[in-house]
Design a protein around this motif. Sequence first.
Motif: not given
Length: 318
Positions: A40, A93, A126, A128-129, A132, A154, A213, A234, A247-249
């Motif tokens: 990532s 995570s 990818s 999920e991100t 989101r 992503v 991105c 992100i 944003s991060h999860g």
Amino acid sequence: MRAIQFSEYGPPSVVHVAELAAPHAGPGEIRVTVRASGISPGEIRIRSGEMRDVVPLTFPYRTGFDAAGVVDEVGDGVTGVNIGDEVFGMTDSAARGANADFAVLAAWAPKPAAWSWEEAGGAAGSAETATRVLDRLAVGAGHTVLVQGAAGGVGTVAVQLAVARGATVIGTASERNHDFLRSLGAVPTTYGTGLVERIRVLAPDGVDAVFDCAGGALPDLVAIAGDTARVVTIADVTAAAHGVHMSHGVPADDTGNGTAMGASADPLALHGLAIAVTLADEGRLRVPVAAAFPLTEAVAAHELSESRHARGKIVLVS
């Protein structure tokens, strides 16, 4: 088992193969024999130390949060999946550790038959991100979306998911990737000087949302969107200075409200995995793979990711 980790911030050379005891599936989890796992760009920034104020680490830090493989352990309380099933998914995570011979997954979905192991190995993070951020931006039919850095791991998935929602997508990339972006359903343009003017020509009625991105262009992206609330990044750690959300999860059931992962953490969009399966089965979602490296060449994988010239996802194969 073999696993990739690093014990200090630094360049790609700090990552290495370690011999560790294999993990086991706990309640609500499964373990897979990993066939492929993702690298990532976010984790590249974590390794370099760029994200140290956003995502605190405890060393040694095991890398990788998405993987695909064959289920070989099923934890208590898990239903609907059996030993021998082919799946793709994500680790917890905080735990990470997917870049290894075995990985424990906290969320998963059946591997689409249309995807290779390499595609599936880099898909979950990818999907999920992208889901989101598109959810946060409330992207839907009739909207126009700008994806900055659309040719990356992503970005390529975000383009396709936004198109599937009925949005018009403009994607930035180097000119050599413009035909590639067209094949994904995006209207391509170049990034850099003059971006605001180019977007005004391509979207004379304006842009409803901007998904960054790539980082490094937030003033222009805010000008294009006309509202900081319509931009999510992100990739840009200067986001707060521009009034933009980074944003991060973090898991939706995190009782600390995401504080362990930083104030900008958002609940994971795990429903994005099921959406990805449906679209893949319909032939509407592919996961472009820039390169696949064996675990023993993790340094080279990190170097390629750090170069920012990879088109699609970089994966490690076991």
